[in-house]
Design a protein around this motif. Sequence first.
Motif, mmCIF file in Angstrom:
data_model
loop_
_atom_site.group_PDB
_atom_site.id
_atom_site.type_symbol
_atom_site.label_atom_id
_atom_site.label_comp_id
_atom_site.label_asym_id
_atom_site.label_seq_id
_atom_site.Cartn_x
_atom_site.Cartn_y
_atom_site.Cartn_z
ATOM 1 N N GLU A 164 42.706 93.133 5.722
ATOM 2 C CA GLU A 164 42.599 94.580 5.558
ATOM 3 C C GLU A 164 41.234 95.050 6.051
ATOM 4 O O GLU A 164 40.244 94.332 5.933
ATOM 5 C CB GLU A 164 42.790 94.981 4.087
ATOM 6 C CG GLU A 164 41.601 94.692 3.175
ATOM 7 C CD GLU A 164 41.482 93.235 2.739
ATOM 8 O OE1 GLU A 164 40.535 92.912 2.015
ATOM 9 O OE2 GLU A 164 42.335 92.427 3.163
ATOM 10 N N GLU A 165 41.204 96.248 6.584
ATOM 11 C CA GLU A 165 39.946 96.804 7.080
ATOM 12 C C GLU A 165 39.390 97.784 6.053
ATOM 13 O O GLU A 165 39.970 98.827 5.792
ATOM 14 C CB GLU A 165 40.162 97.516 8.425
ATOM 15 C CG GLU A 165 40.396 96.569 9.579
ATOM 16 C CD GLU A 165 40.280 97.271 10.933
ATOM 17 O OE1 GLU A 165 40.185 98.508 10.948
ATOM 18 O OE2 GLU A 165 40.281 96.574 11.953
ATOM 19 N N GLY A 166 38.265 97.432 5.465
ATOM 20 C CA GLY A 166 37.592 98.333 4.545
ATOM 21 C C GLY A 166 36.465 99.044 5.266
ATOM 22 O O GLY A 166 36.202 98.812 6.444
ATOM 23 N N PHE A 167 35.792 99.936 4.561
ATOM 24 C CA PHE A 167 34.645 100.606 5.147
ATOM 25 C C PHE A 167 33.536 99.589 5.398
ATOM 26 O O PHE A 167 33.423 98.574 4.705
ATOM 27 C CB PHE A 167 34.144 101.719 4.215
ATOM 28 C CG PHE A 167 35.069 102.892 4.125
ATOM 29 C CD1 PHE A 167 35.211 103.752 5.205
ATOM 30 C CD2 PHE A 167 35.794 103.130 2.979
ATOM 31 C CE1 PHE A 167 36.062 104.836 5.135
ATOM 32 C CE2 PHE A 167 36.653 104.222 2.898
ATOM 33 C CZ PHE A 167 36.788 105.074 3.973
ATOM 34 N N LEU A 168 32.710 99.857 6.392
ATOM 35 C CA LEU A 168 31.638 98.931 6.742
ATOM 36 C C LEU A 168 30.651 98.734 5.599
ATOM 37 O O LEU A 168 30.003 97.690 5.508
ATOM 38 C CB LEU A 168 30.912 99.424 7.994
ATOM 39 C CG LEU A 168 31.752 99.418 9.285
ATOM 40 C CD1 LEU A 168 30.942 100.029 10.433
ATOM 41 C CD2 LEU A 168 32.203 98.014 9.647
ATOM 42 N N ILE A 169 30.539 99.734 4.713
ATOM 43 C CA ILE A 169 29.625 99.596 3.582
ATOM 44 C C ILE A 169 30.025 98.404 2.724
ATOM 45 O O ILE A 169 29.182 97.763 2.087
ATOM 46 C CB ILE A 169 29.582 100.902 2.753
ATOM 47 C CG1 ILE A 169 28.548 100.808 1.622
ATOM 48 C CG2 ILE A 169 30.947 101.229 2.197
ATOM 49 C CD1 ILE A 169 27.147 100.601 2.080
ATOM 50 N N ARG A 170 31.320 98.079 2.695
ATOM 51 C CA ARG A 170 31.768 96.919 1.921
ATOM 52 C C ARG A 170 31.154 95.640 2.465
ATOM 53 O O ARG A 170 30.688 94.786 1.694
ATOM 54 C CB ARG A 170 33.299 96.815 1.969
ATOM 55 C CG ARG A 170 33.853 95.617 1.212
ATOM 56 C CD ARG A 170 35.350 95.463 1.401
ATOM 57 N NE ARG A 170 35.676 95.105 2.772
ATOM 58 C CZ ARG A 170 36.912 94.859 3.199
ATOM 59 N NH1 ARG A 170 37.934 94.977 2.370
ATOM 60 N NH2 ARG A 170 37.136 94.530 4.455
ATOM 61 N N ALA A 171 31.129 95.509 3.790
ATOM 62 C CA ALA A 171 30.536 94.317 4.400
ATOM 63 C C ALA A 171 29.047 94.231 4.072
ATOM 64 O O ALA A 171 28.521 93.151 3.794
ATOM 65 C CB ALA A 171 30.749 94.339 5.914
ATOM 66 N N ALA A 172 28.360 95.385 4.093
ATOM 67 C CA ALA A 172 26.925 95.406 3.784
ATOM 68 C C ALA A 172 26.680 94.992 2.340
ATOM 69 O O ALA A 172 25.763 94.219 2.043
ATOM 70 C CB ALA A 172 26.352 96.796 4.056
ATOM 71 N N ARG A 173 27.500 95.501 1.425
ATOM 72 C CA ARG A 173 27.320 95.167 0.016
ATOM 73 C C ARG A 173 27.617 93.694 -0.252
ATOM 74 O O ARG A 173 26.932 93.050 -1.057
ATOM 75 C CB ARG A 173 28.220 96.066 -0.836
ATOM 76 C CG ARG A 173 27.709 97.510 -0.907
ATOM 77 C CD ARG A 173 28.704 98.423 -1.571
ATOM 78 N NE ARG A 173 28.172 99.778 -1.718
ATOM 79 C CZ ARG A 173 28.925 100.847 -1.934
ATOM 80 N NH1 ARG A 173 30.245 100.726 -2.032
ATOM 81 N NH2 ARG A 173 28.364 102.047 -2.054
#
Length: 327
Positions: free
Chosen positions: A92-101
């Motif tokens: 699934e593709e989440g917002f990029l902020i998820r990857a940063a967190r």
Amino acid sequence: VLSDAERTARRDSLRLVVGEKTGRRIVRDSPDPSKILAAAVTDAGKKGKNEDAFVVGKGIGAVIDAMGGGEHGQDAARVVAGKIYDDFNLPEEGFLIRAARRAALAMKQEAPKYSFDPDRDGAVVSMARDHGSHIEGLIVGDAGLYVIDLTDRKIAERAKGQSTTDDFLATLDAGDIDEALKYLINVPGAKLDDLVLDGGEAVRLVTHLTGLRARNESIPLPFVDRVRAGISRKVKQSFVRSSIGPNGIDIPPIPVNFPKVAGHRYLVLLCSDGVTKCLTDHELLQSCLKASDPNAAVIEINRVVQERQGNPEYPPPDHATVLVFLA
């Protein structure tokens, strides 16, 4: 909106590079291997040790620049880049902020293993992803993110000329930050302390400092350095803290949402500050528009960076990473 098949193809195309003194990757179109969809290059240059990393794929990318100058810079880059790569691989593709967190959480979990210093070790990051209808971006710290409309003839005309205006690049909206810059540059005796800035606004101002020479070529680099130092004092924390680190993301990241015009082709450029210290926004645009494909663009940009490193007119040598993909 991308289909499930397109998302799968994107995940299959992902490449991760970290810890290489000089590393380059090319992403080709699977139906037509002669077509290059994305490319990235990272180069330690005259610095010797490379603390940059990147993740590149079809319509997606991230540039990671370890901060602090400590002995664990490469480890920080490896942890942050690895977690972003893992997140990009999720179905699934989440917002990029998820990857940063998630990258920040990984830094916290790995802190004992690598002896990360919470006040020094971390990484600034720029990420972008093509969603079909729009391009999503995220900036943490002073990394570079540019979106160029390749179909807009006005952009091509401006790139041919010597104009130093920045309206040909779709970067994050500066708003009042541009007004702050104009004040500092044009008002005699203006001081940073005259401005009322919170931490997030200060980081936005720092983010745009790398484009100062593109808007006004007469601005010397020492001026940029003085404002950077002033911002660090003003927000009462090291500039390094605007990064992904063991303590999380201390200052909120800057999200970018760029709507696409139907039928237009776009080029997304991500880079570390080792690039923006050596090339103006206008020079980056020219390099991209003159190149035949993303690979030619990153090769030319890196060539100029390495040529200028060590020149007294530019900052001290630094590792540099540039990533370009079509959208």
